[in-house]
Scaffold this motif. Sequence first.
Motif, PDB file in Angstrom:
ATOM      1  N   GLN A  21       0.840  -1.184   0.000  1.00  0.00           N
ATOM      2  CA  GLN A  21       0.000   0.000   0.000  1.00  0.00           C
ATOM      3  C   GLN A  21       0.878   1.238   0.000  1.00  0.00           C
ATOM      4  O   GLN A  21       1.888   1.303   0.693  1.00  0.00           O
ATOM      5  N   PHE A  22       0.499   2.205  -0.765  1.00  0.00           N
ATOM      6  CA  PHE A  22       1.266   3.423  -0.992  1.00  0.00           C
ATOM      7  C   PHE A  22       0.429   4.574  -0.469  1.00  0.00           C
ATOM      8  O   PHE A  22      -0.746   4.692  -0.804  1.00  0.00           O
ATOM      9  N   GLU A  23       0.983   5.396   0.379  1.00  0.00           N
ATOM     10  CA  GLU A  23       0.263   6.564   0.899  1.00  0.00           C
ATOM     11  C   GLU A  23       1.067   7.810   0.579  1.00  0.00           C
ATOM     12  O   GLU A  23       2.291   7.824   0.753  1.00  0.00           O
ATOM     13  N   ARG A  24       0.384   8.837   0.126  1.00  0.00           N
ATOM     14  CA  ARG A  24       1.120  10.061  -0.205  1.00  0.00           C
ATOM     15  C   ARG A  24       0.215  11.276  -0.013  1.00  0.00           C
ATOM     16  O   ARG A  24      -0.949  11.271  -0.415  1.00  0.00           O
ATOM     17  N   ASN A  25       0.795  12.307   0.606  1.00  0.00           N
ATOM     18  CA  ASN A  25       0.148  13.613   0.707  1.00  0.00           C
ATOM     19  C   ASN A  25       0.893  14.593  -0.178  1.00  0.00           C
ATOM     20  O   ASN A  25       2.128  14.634  -0.178  1.00  0.00           O
ATOM     21  N   ASP A  26       0.160  15.340  -0.926  1.00  0.00           N
ATOM     22  CA  ASP A  26       0.747  16.321  -1.842  1.00  0.00           C
ATOM     23  C   ASP A  26       0.064  17.662  -1.581  1.00  0.00           C
ATOM     24  O   ASP A  26      -1.148  17.796  -1.774  1.00  0.00           O
ATOM     25  N   ALA A  27       0.841  18.655  -1.122  1.00  0.00           N
ATOM     26  CA  ALA A  27       0.277  19.982  -0.816  1.00  0.00           C
ATOM     27  C   ALA A  27       1.055  21.043  -1.581  1.00  0.00           C
ATOM     28  O   ALA A  27       2.294  20.985  -1.653  1.00  0.00           O
ATOM     29  N   ARG A  28       0.326  21.997  -2.147  1.00  0.00           N
ATOM     30  CA  ARG A  28       0.965  23.098  -2.877  1.00  0.00           C
ATOM     31  C   ARG A  28       0.268  24.414  -2.546  1.00  0.00           C
ATOM     32  O   ARG A  28      -0.966  24.467  -2.489  1.00  0.00           O
ATOM     33  N   VAL A  29       1.068  25.446  -2.317  1.00  0.00           N
ATOM     34  CA  VAL A  29       0.555  26.797  -2.100  1.00  0.00           C
ATOM     35  C   VAL A  29       1.378  27.742  -2.968  1.00  0.00           C
ATOM     36  O   VAL A  29       2.612  27.618  -3.029  1.00  0.00           O
ATOM     37  N   MET A  30       0.694  28.656  -3.633  1.00  0.00           N
ATOM     38  CA  MET A  30       1.417  29.553  -4.527  1.00  0.00           C
ATOM     39  C   MET A  30       0.756  30.927  -4.528  1.00  0.00           C
ATOM     40  O   MET A  30      -0.469  31.042  -4.425  1.00  0.00           O
ATOM     41  N   ALA A  31       1.570  31.974  -4.605  1.00  0.00           N
ATOM     42  CA  ALA A  31       1.063  33.343  -4.743  1.00  0.00           C
ATOM     43  C   ALA A  31       1.879  34.052  -5.813  1.00  0.00           C
ATOM     44  O   ALA A  31       3.114  33.885  -5.882  1.00  0.00           O
ATOM     45  N   ARG A  32       1.189  34.813  -6.645  1.00  0.00           N
ATOM     46  CA  ARG A  32       1.877  35.514  -7.730  1.00  0.00           C
ATOM     47  C   ARG A  32       1.344  36.936  -7.825  1.00  0.00           C
ATOM     48  O   ARG A  32       0.128  37.173  -7.792  1.00  0.00           O
ATOM     49  N   LEU A  33       2.267  37.878  -7.920  1.00  0.00           N
ATOM     50  CA  LEU A  33       1.934  39.291  -8.104  1.00  0.00           C
ATOM     51  C   LEU A  33       2.449  39.731  -9.464  1.00  0.00           C
ATOM     52  O   LEU A  33       3.639  39.567  -9.764  1.00  0.00           O
ATOM     53  N   ALA A  85       5.886  33.311  -5.353  1.00  0.00           N
ATOM     54  CA  ALA A  85       6.412  32.547  -4.220  1.00  0.00           C
ATOM     55  C   ALA A  85       5.554  31.302  -4.058  1.00  0.00           C
ATOM     56  O   ALA A  85       4.315  31.365  -4.158  1.00  0.00           O
ATOM     57  N   SER A  86       6.203  30.177  -3.808  1.00  0.00           N
ATOM     58  CA  SER A  86       5.425  28.946  -3.678  1.00  0.00           C
ATOM     59  C   SER A  86       6.083  27.997  -2.694  1.00  0.00           C
ATOM     60  O   SER A  86       7.295  28.063  -2.432  1.00  0.00           O
ATOM     61  N   TRP A  87       5.259  27.112  -2.169  1.00  0.00           N
ATOM     62  CA  TRP A  87       5.709  26.075  -1.227  1.00  0.00           C
ATOM     63  C   TRP A  87       5.054  24.764  -1.628  1.00  0.00           C
ATOM     64  O   TRP A  87       3.893  24.729  -2.040  1.00  0.00           O
ATOM     65  N   MET A  88       5.807  23.679  -1.506  1.00  0.00           N
ATOM     66  CA  MET A  88       5.260  22.372  -1.867  1.00  0.00           C
ATOM     67  C   MET A  88       5.737  21.332  -0.864  1.00  0.00           C
ATOM     68  O   MET A  88       6.879  21.373  -0.388  1.00  0.00           O
ATOM     69  N   LEU A  89       4.854  20.417  -0.544  1.00  0.00           N
ATOM     70  CA  LEU A  89       5.178  19.283   0.323  1.00  0.00           C
ATOM     71  C   LEU A  89       4.752  18.003  -0.380  1.00  0.00           C
ATOM     72  O   LEU A  89       3.619  17.891  -0.850  1.00  0.00           O
ATOM     73  N   GLN A  90       5.667  17.041  -0.443  1.00  0.00           N
ATOM     74  CA  GLN A  90       5.339  15.695  -0.919  1.00  0.00           C
ATOM     75  C   GLN A  90       5.784  14.733   0.174  1.00  0.00           C
ATOM     76  O   GLN A  90       6.970  14.636   0.480  1.00  0.00           O
ATOM     77  N   GLN A  91       4.820  14.054   0.742  1.00  0.00           N
ATOM     78  CA  GLN A  91       5.096  13.155   1.861  1.00  0.00           C
ATOM     79  C   GLN A  91       4.529  11.793   1.516  1.00  0.00           C
ATOM     80  O   GLN A  91       3.338  11.661   1.227  1.00  0.00           O
ATOM     81  N   GLY A  92       5.393  10.786   1.512  1.00  0.00           N
ATOM     82  CA  GLY A  92       4.932   9.470   1.102  1.00  0.00           C
ATOM     83  C   GLY A  92       5.478   8.360   1.970  1.00  0.00           C
ATOM     84  O   GLY A  92       6.550   8.481   2.569  1.00  0.00           O
ATOM     85  N   LYS A  93       4.723   7.281   2.009  1.00  0.00           N
ATOM     86  CA  LYS A  93       5.142   6.140   2.799  1.00  0.00           C
ATOM     87  C   LYS A  93       4.810   4.878   2.013  1.00  0.00           C
ATOM     88  O   LYS A  93       3.691   4.658   1.585  1.00  0.00           O
ATOM     89  N   GLN A  94       5.837   4.056   1.788  1.00  0.00           N
ATOM     90  CA  GLN A  94       5.649   2.757   1.167  1.00  0.00           C
ATOM     91  C   GLN A  94       6.741   1.840   1.690  1.00  0.00           C
ATOM     92  O   GLN A  94       7.563   2.259   2.512  1.00  0.00           O
ATOM     93  N   LEU A  95       6.738   0.629   1.209  1.00  0.00           N
ATOM     94  CA  LEU A  95       7.690  -0.347   1.706  1.00  0.00           C
ATOM     95  C   LEU A  95       9.119   0.198   1.627  1.00  0.00           C
ATOM     96  O   LEU A  95       9.575   0.624   0.586  1.00  0.00           O
TER      97      LEU A  95
END
Length: 670
Positions: free
Chosen positions: A261-273, A287-297
């Motif tokens: 089983q593969f679990e992953r969270n993907d979050a992105r935030v971005m702002a542009r002027l 300016a932007s921020w990204m998170l990729q968090q995953g769990k597998q074998l």
Amino acid sequence: MTFAVAAQESLSSLDLESLMAEDVQATSAMKRAQSTFTTPAALYVLSKEDIRASGALTVAESLKLVPGIEVRQLDNNQWAITTRGVAGRHTSKLLVMVDGQSVYNPTFAGVYWETLDVPLYDIERIEVIRGQGGLLWGSNATNGVINIITKNSLDSRGSLLQVGGGDLLDYELAFRYGGDLGQLGAYRVYASSKQLDQSKHGIQMEPQDDAKQHTVGARFDFAPSDDVSILTQANFTRTEQGQSLKALDINTNQNTLLSDQFERNDARVMARLEHRLSSFSNQMLQASWMLQQGKQLFLDERFQSIDLDYQMNSLIGKAQLDWGLNYRNSYLPFTPNLIMSSDNNITRLEQYGAFLQLQFALIPDSLNLSIGDKAEHNSFTGWEHQPAARLSWQANDSHVLWGAVSQGVRIPSLAEYDYDTAINGTRVGHYLQTGIEAIDNYYMRTVLNGNQQVEPEKSVSYELGYRFNQNPWTIDVSLFDTKSRNVFAVYPNPDSVDLAQLGGLLAMGQYLEVQQALANSVLEFDVVSNAELEVTGGEALLAWQSNHDVKAELGYSQLRYRYDLQANTQPAIGDDSDSRQWFAKFDWQVAKRHALFGLFRSIKSDAYHADDYDVLDLSWAWQVHDSAVLSLTGKNLLAGKHVEYNTGSETFTVANYIERSVVLRVIAEF
């Protein structure tokens, strides 16, 4: 002609003359809005109408609609996608962005397509550049750039409800609501959920590729004055999916087929002027921020990045000057596990740099030159340069000839640079024949060693293109040759095992000592960067639109992939191969409320250890109400059960048969 729910999106509201005069603009190739017809690059713009009409479920699937793109499906979730190269699940030379925000993961070099969830109904267009994009977008864009551009919130006001299901899609449910923010702008919020069933047929084992995916997000567009606009957006996706994989058994040192089983969270935030300084100059800060968090074998990943980009576009006389600054900070914490260790526990990759591009006319209204360079520093290999020169000649309104010379850079992934990864073991008999079966058939622990001495891969591309546009025909042809040096390869190092000691023990008949020595031995495969690679080929597209009810495209692409390897080294990504692809797409407004969309692809390649195949997807759409469309899509209607990817060289990747499937979907906007 596509079916369209919203009247403002319907091309059928335009007459033919308007359609032919419509000049599609793109921003990704030159980092400013420019006509696709005159852009000196191999550029294709996938429209929102084609995405919707195709019945695609994901961004990855929608890229099948782009001629010249290699799109291979591994199972019901996973994809291998690239252009002008051999695709892998983690293709390292293709830069993918959502509204200019990179989703490239530098740990394993690539994109997790299965977790990239962008609502397809809110995509304005997808701009695809085949070939070098390093001058404007930085490293790891040597094969191409894909920029997914979403709609302005002003264009998504109101409500949208999408419900679908099929034989491999248990259900999909999506809702979006958008509205005004006073007189200043607009917003939208959205949420979706879907569940995929597992495939019916596996190649090596029972399929385990079911999936659940949930997404929420929002976008806000403000325009406090005529000269200033602000975009902010956020997206979060939670993915849980099964996968069939090869994983190392630490007792036998051999790969074993497993389900996980593969679990992953993907979050992105971005702002542009964006700020218009004058009628000749504007600037942009993102300016932007990204998170990729995953769990597998074996793997517990957590990748975060912060990106800052500043850009200014100016018109000086008749010359266009574009320059910009960028900074990227990637946090890549490492968690030791049974198969992977870190030499230096590197947890951060910093990249910063600047680009400068100048476009001007050598002959007014005819011959234009674009030159520039991207200088970028990364904490792995230091400063790198990615210069480019592009020349275009527009003989008249119907013909454009262009050429380009450019250099791109791929910096090593963290896995290639720092990690030591246990891979499928090596049989002793491959190096030392003892005549004793228990010893000859013993698999030694084998480790792929990351190497901090590797050089960045540098690719020089020569491109030539031609475009023709005259009602009702459009022709787009491009040829390319890319030579790369310092290419990533693998060197099996037999000196890492003391064969003389083993031979001595054998000569003395000390078999137990031999077995003990083998158990403590590690055969090392070193990452090196001493290969050369040449990729040549071309793409051709013929488009035809007789009237506003029918349009069609016919495309062909060909690729030749050749390594030049040092002695005793092995290629890391793909082998010498040849690929060809025929592509045909049509969109037909059969009746006032009925439309038919078809996509045919004939694919021949020896790069993926899979048979050649022909696939046909058909979608029928019925506008049952002014605000609602019912669509039925059949996929893989010709090929049926077939294999698209079976290289077997990638750790963790086990493909399944790709099967016929049907999707029934209702979209309502109100």
